[in-house]
Design an enzyme around this catalytic site. Structure first.
Site, PDB file in Angstrom:
ATOM      1  N   SER A 168       8.966  -6.967 -11.063  1.00  0.00           N
ATOM      2  CA  SER A 168      10.305  -6.657 -11.055  1.00  0.00           C
ATOM      3  C   SER A 168      10.046  -4.952 -11.420  1.00  0.00           C
ATOM      4  CB  SER A 168      11.064  -7.130 -11.811  1.00  0.00           C
ATOM      5  OG  SER A 168      12.380  -6.497 -12.116  1.00  0.00           O
ATOM      6  N   TYR A 180      14.114 -11.127 -19.834  1.00  0.00           N
ATOM      7  CA  TYR A 180      13.853 -11.092 -18.646  1.00  0.00           C
ATOM      8  C   TYR A 180      12.717  -9.974 -18.261  1.00  0.00           C
ATOM      9  CZ  TYR A 180      14.246 -10.063 -13.423  1.00  0.00           C
ATOM     10  OH  TYR A 180      13.773  -9.989 -11.952  1.00  0.00           O
TER      11      TYR A 180
END
Length: 678
Positions: free
Chosen positions: A555, A568
């Site tokens: 990400s 996350y």
């Protein structure tokens, strides 16, 4: 306008071809003679409709028929240059076509045209080939059928075989068909119904005679220690051996694999005569064109350990290659095509089963089906007599036939990921599904892995048959479940070449609201899960010795400190560093490890649909429906990122154009300057 002759031919073909006792997949051909109107003269013209080159009788349609002028086809007898030049006659068939002619005429066209009966069936039934491949097949044919079925000595398919059969038909007007030595059967009739009835009578009569008169144990006595392992143990051992065996079969060029533990295979490998019979190879041309002239046989009992089996398989590989090279060099001349590879296409493991290989899954699966046909042929021939396939010289003339080579050269260029087996986690929706779809479109065999097994199966079914994709349920945080998923991959397609760690989830919370359970859940799925999947897949890739690719869907957050996202982002940073660590460690095995850093993938995303979108929208003070556009407007390119864009990056980084690249992270974020890697 429909033509009754064509309708009857197609119906007969489909009935005969849909029952594997009558013929193998894509094997044999059927024909019918009749009349139709010549559009030029307006008068009736005598035609023959015959199954064209390729295709399968069971699914034959009108497009698969070649249509020839019967007078012109039979006139070729007058210009036939002899058996040494009979291959030239295949090109001559093009001058006999009616109108556009339909499918390309096959090598068996002469057989159908020169036999005078209106309807002809040429088939490859196991029972019939058992008679054809017996050492005393001619005598057995007389005994079983009397004068109703003639014997035709082995001759390579072609124009001369058609002439031979026409002569036999004239000499034996009472015959309804023939046994083609080493090859199969041909039957004929005045009507379509009669031809089909005669075909089935020849097949069923052979099968009944074998059942009634055959020896009860044609493969010999049971060998101690060679019996089938229990089902679960058998599949576990197959999964442990599959990557090594695939690597052996892929030494010259990469292959897709298929595993089969059919009772016929296991029973054959448990009996004393299996080494002698396996060494003789197959007989019917359809069989050995797909299985090679003989299999590679592991000469260890079922009780041998996996390590001992792997060691012995590797020891057997080079002698197998040497023997195949000798076969090629013995019979090749200056006009022969180059040797296509010396690796086995069939590998037999006692107590476990059969591993078959091809350039795609369907070809690998069909190769295995054909070897089972060969086992059935051996059983029937040995029950009545002694199995005697055609000679290696004749096999070579088929395998390296100029016409066969031309057919291979006409095949389309393989797609970028052909022969590659991809395992994609979290692939039932969103980014994972887009990646699976793109890789399947590029020719890969895909294992769709997802926590929800039903959704995984449904997503795989959307990609095509099980020759294209299979679905497996897996919790990537469970080491045993991951190992089972990789086992399913190697049993489905022979091994694994490409892994995409995409499974993930997110809970958008600030530090003080993030619970220990939130932290553990996200790290278990993405950090630990990626580690477990990479570890299990790397074991298989190392055993294959074929290299491979591991891709992490990380990400932008792995390098960018976004708000309210501690768990996350931390786990994505973990994934990003796994890429670097594994790229260094696995490089010596030819395994490349790279990452993709997406951002703002809202539409189609399972994570965003599961509540992440609402949480991020609240963080940024926008409506959830506008979140994709919000992300786009903060990028350099002002473009929204979709799952397909991530899939494109995976296809690129795992393709040949970037084959020298490892340890790279590719941003797919439309340009976020704060996340630039350098």
């Amino acid at each position: 306008m429909t033509n009754r002759t064509v309708d009857e031919l197609l119906a007969r073909s489909n009935r005969l071809g849909s029952d594997r006792k009558n013929t193998n997949y894509a094997g044999g051909n059927t024909s019918a003679k009749g009349t139709d109107v010549d559009p030029v003269t307006g008068t009736d013209v005598d035609l023959m409709w015959v199954k064209g080159s390729g295709g399968d009788l069971g699914t034959l349609t009108e497009d698969g028929l070649a249509v020839l002028r019967l007078d012109r086809m039979r006139a070729l007898v007058d210009v036939y240059p002899g058996v040494e030049r009979e291959d030239e006659m295949v090109a001559a068939f093009d001058y006999c076509l009616h109108g556009k002619g339909g499918a390309a005429p096959s090598i068996d066209t002469a057989m159908h045209g020169l036999v005078t009966a209106p309807h002809v069936d040429h088939l490859h039934p196991d029972a019939g080939i058992a008679i054809a491949a017996a050492v005393d097949g001619e005598e057995l044919t007389r005994t079983i059928y009397g004068g109703k079925v003639a014997w035709v000595p082995w001759r390579r398919p072609g124009f001369q075989l058609g002439l031979d059969m026409a002569e036999i038909q004239r000499e034996h007007p009472e015959a309804v068909g023939c046994i083609l030595g080493g090859h199969g059967i041909t039957a004929w009739g005045a009507t379509s119904e009669e031809s089909e009835r005669n075909s089935l009578w020849i097949i069923d009569t052979a099968a009944a005679y074998i059942d009634e008169h055959g020896a009860p144990e044609p493969f010999g006595t049971v060998l101690d220690g060679y019996g089938p392992l229990p089902a679960a143990e058998r599949r576990a051992k197959a999964a442990a051996l599959a990557p090594t065996i695939r690597g052996i079969a892929s030494h010259d060029s990469p292959m897709v694999g298929h595993f089969d533990d059919d009772p016929a295979v296991l029973e054959f490998l448990s009996r004393a005569e299996h080494p002698r019979l396996a060494a003789l190879g197959t007989s019917c041309p359809d069989h050995f064109l797909r299985t090679k002239v003989k299999p590679m046989l592991l000469d260890l009992p079922a009780t041998a350990s996996v390590d001992d089996c792997i060691t012995r398989l590797r020891e057997l590989h080079e002698p197998y290659r040497d023997e195949y090279r000798t076969y090629y060099e013995t019979f090749a001349d200056e006009s022969s095509p180059a040797m296509r590879g010396a690796d086995p296409l069939i590998v037999l493991v006692p107590g476990v089963g059969m591993f078959s290989f091809g350039r795609n899954k369907q070809t690998a699966r069909v190769a295995g089906e054909f070897y089972i046909n060969a086992i059935n042929v051996m059983r029937g021939a040995e029950a009545l007599s002694t199995y005697q396939p055609i000679s290696d010289y004749e096999k070579f003339r088929i395998e390296y036939w100029a016409l066969e080579e031309a057919k291979l050269q006409r095949m389309p260029k393989p797609k970028s990921h052909a022969t590659r087996v991809a395992l994609v986690t979290g692939a039932a929706s969103g980014i994972g599904k887009a990646i699976a779809t793109r890789l399947a479109g590029e020719g890969a065999c895909v294992v769709v892995a997802d926590l929800d097994a039903d959704k995984a199966a449904a997503a795989a079914a959307e990609l095509g048959s099980t020759d294209v994709a299979v679905g497996v349920g897996v919790d990537v945080s469970d080491a045993a479940a991951v190992r089972r998923a990789v086992d399913e991959a190697v049993l489905a397609f022979g091994g694994v070449d490409l892994v995409v760690n995409n499974a993930g989830l997110s809970l958008s919370k600030p530090l003080l609201d993030t619970t220990e359970a939130d932290w553990d859940l996200q790290h278990d799925v993405m950090a630990k899960g990626s580690f477990l999947v990479s570890q299990a897949a790397a074991r298989a890739m190392i055993d294959q010795r074929m290299g491979g690719d591991i891709v992490y869907i990380a990400s932008k957050n792995s390098v960018f400190a976004g708000p309210n996202n501690i768990a996350y982002s931390a786990t994505k940073a973990d994934q990003a560093h796994q890429v670097r660590l594994l790229a260094v460690e696995l490089g010596e095995h030819g395994i490349r490890v790279n990452g993709i850093n997406p951002d703002g993938v809202v539409r189609g995303s399972g994570i965003f649909a599961g509540g992440w979108g609402a949480q991020r929208a609240a963080t940024y003070g926008v409506d959830e429906a506008d979140l994709g556009e919000f992300y786009a407007q903060r990028t350099i390119l002002k473009r929204e990122v979709l799952p397909e864009h991530v899939a494109n990056a995976v296809a690129a980084i795992t393709g040949d154009d970037l084959s020298q690249t490892t340890g790279l992270h590719i941003p797919v974020d439309s340009g976020v300057a704060a996340a630039f890697l350098r």
